[in-house]
Write a protein that holds these residues in place. Structure first.
Motif, mmCIF file in Angstrom:
data_model
loop_
_atom_site.group_PDB
_atom_site.id
_atom_site.type_symbol
_atom_site.label_atom_id
_atom_site.label_comp_id
_atom_site.label_asym_id
_atom_site.label_seq_id
_atom_site.Cartn_x
_atom_site.Cartn_y
_atom_site.Cartn_z
ATOM 1 N N GLY A 90 52.798 -23.096 17.978
ATOM 2 C CA GLY A 90 52.845 -24.744 18.300
ATOM 3 C C GLY A 90 51.959 -25.161 19.196
ATOM 4 N N GLU A 91 51.196 -25.228 20.018
ATOM 5 C CA GLU A 91 50.272 -26.050 21.056
ATOM 6 C C GLU A 91 49.182 -26.324 19.673
ATOM 7 N N LYS A 92 48.286 -27.486 20.451
ATOM 8 C CA LYS A 92 47.382 -27.763 20.018
ATOM 9 C C LYS A 92 46.512 -27.668 20.631
ATOM 10 N N ILE A 93 45.093 -27.316 20.467
ATOM 11 C CA ILE A 93 43.503 -26.599 20.999
ATOM 12 C C ILE A 93 42.317 -27.530 20.267
ATOM 13 N N ARG A 94 41.456 -27.143 20.830
ATOM 14 C CA ARG A 94 40.279 -27.470 20.677
ATOM 15 C C ARG A 94 39.800 -25.990 20.469
ATOM 16 N N MET A 137 49.954 -22.721 14.273
ATOM 17 C CA MET A 137 51.192 -22.055 13.462
ATOM 18 C C MET A 137 50.766 -20.323 13.688
ATOM 19 N N CYS A 138 51.940 -20.212 14.213
ATOM 20 C CA CYS A 138 52.233 -18.634 14.017
ATOM 21 C C CYS A 138 53.829 -18.342 14.726
ATOM 22 N N GLU A 139 54.043 -17.275 14.746
ATOM 23 C CA GLU A 139 55.318 -17.113 15.166
ATOM 24 C C GLU A 139 55.854 -15.751 16.200
ATOM 25 N N GLY A 140 56.499 -16.434 17.201
ATOM 26 C CA GLY A 140 56.936 -15.811 17.993
ATOM 27 C C GLY A 140 56.934 -16.598 19.120
ATOM 28 N N GLN A 141 56.946 -16.275 20.718
ATOM 29 C CA GLN A 141 56.198 -17.460 21.531
ATOM 30 C C GLN A 141 54.904 -17.676 21.611
ATOM 31 N N PHE A 142 53.888 -16.712 21.654
ATOM 32 C CA PHE A 142 52.325 -16.623 21.692
ATOM 33 C C PHE A 142 51.526 -16.448 20.138
#
Length: 214
Positions: A90-94, A137-142
């Motif tokens: 859920g984090e936004k990155i470049r 967009m992934c499953e779990g925390q990290f």
């Protein structure tokens, strides 16, 4: 004899292993494999002949190409992620292209082959605009290196994908990379070769007498 950093990375990246788990972290240098077509996300100093005219982004089947390295970074120069910090789902990155220092980018231009949304590389020295921001967009925390991941474009909502079509000259056989408006089999990716940065890499006190060097 002078050996470029890119040449060194090309040789050692397939063999570098994480010492602290399997999470993708800020500052890591990664390659991304599209699971549908088994090609790695790639760019190079070749511009699109239509659309935006920006630096093209493609998919290549070879695992050794030095132009498939991407640096995981924070949202912008003011909102940097902490080097070695695991990237949360859920984090936004470049993603900054290691060779050309441009960011993975998308916008409302049609892609040259399929007329999906164009994906390009944009910016100068890693500095671009909001079109460079992607949500993990992934499953779990990290974001785990063993799991599939999707990258959703912040500005347009499109998902990073392959179209299945390939280019002719001058990038013959390379796959078109696009943005698609909804997850499907072509929007799934997985991290492959890379150098993975972890917090303890910056701890001056080592519990053992060994360390890793380039």
């Amino acid at each position: 004899m002078y050996i470029s950093l890119i040449s060194v990375l090309s040789f050692i990246l397939p063999f570098v292993q994480s010492r602290e788990g399997r999470d993708v972290s800020c500052g890591s240098v990664i390659k991304l494999l599209n699971l549908a077509h088994k090609v790695r996300l790639h760019s190079h100093d070749v511009k699109y002949g239509s659309g935006s005219g920006q630096q093209s982004v493609t998919g290549v089947s070879t695992s050794e190409d030095v132009n498939s390295h991407w640096v995981v970074k924070g949202v912008n120069e003011k909102e940097v992620c902490s080097r070695g910090e695991p990237i949360e789902c859920g984090e936004k990155i470049r993603l900054e292209h290691l060779t050309t220092k441009k960011n993975l980018h998308s916008h409302h231009f049609s892609s040259p082959l399929s007329s999906d949304q164009e994906v390009s590389c944009f910016g100068d020295g890693g500095v671009g605009d909001s079109g460079d921001i992607w949500k993990v967009m992934c499953e779990g925390q990290f974001w785990n290196r063993d799991d599939k991941v999707m990258l959703k474009h912040q500005d347009t909502g499109a998902y990073l994908a392959t179209s299945g079509q390939t280019f002719g000259r001058p990038i013959s056989g390379q796959y078109e990379i696009v943005g698609r408006f909804g997850p499907d089999a072509y929007t799934d990716w997985r991290v492959q070769e890379g150098i993975y940065i972890h917090k303890s890499d910056f701890n001056p006190i080592k519990s053992s007498g060994s360390h890793d060097e380039l």
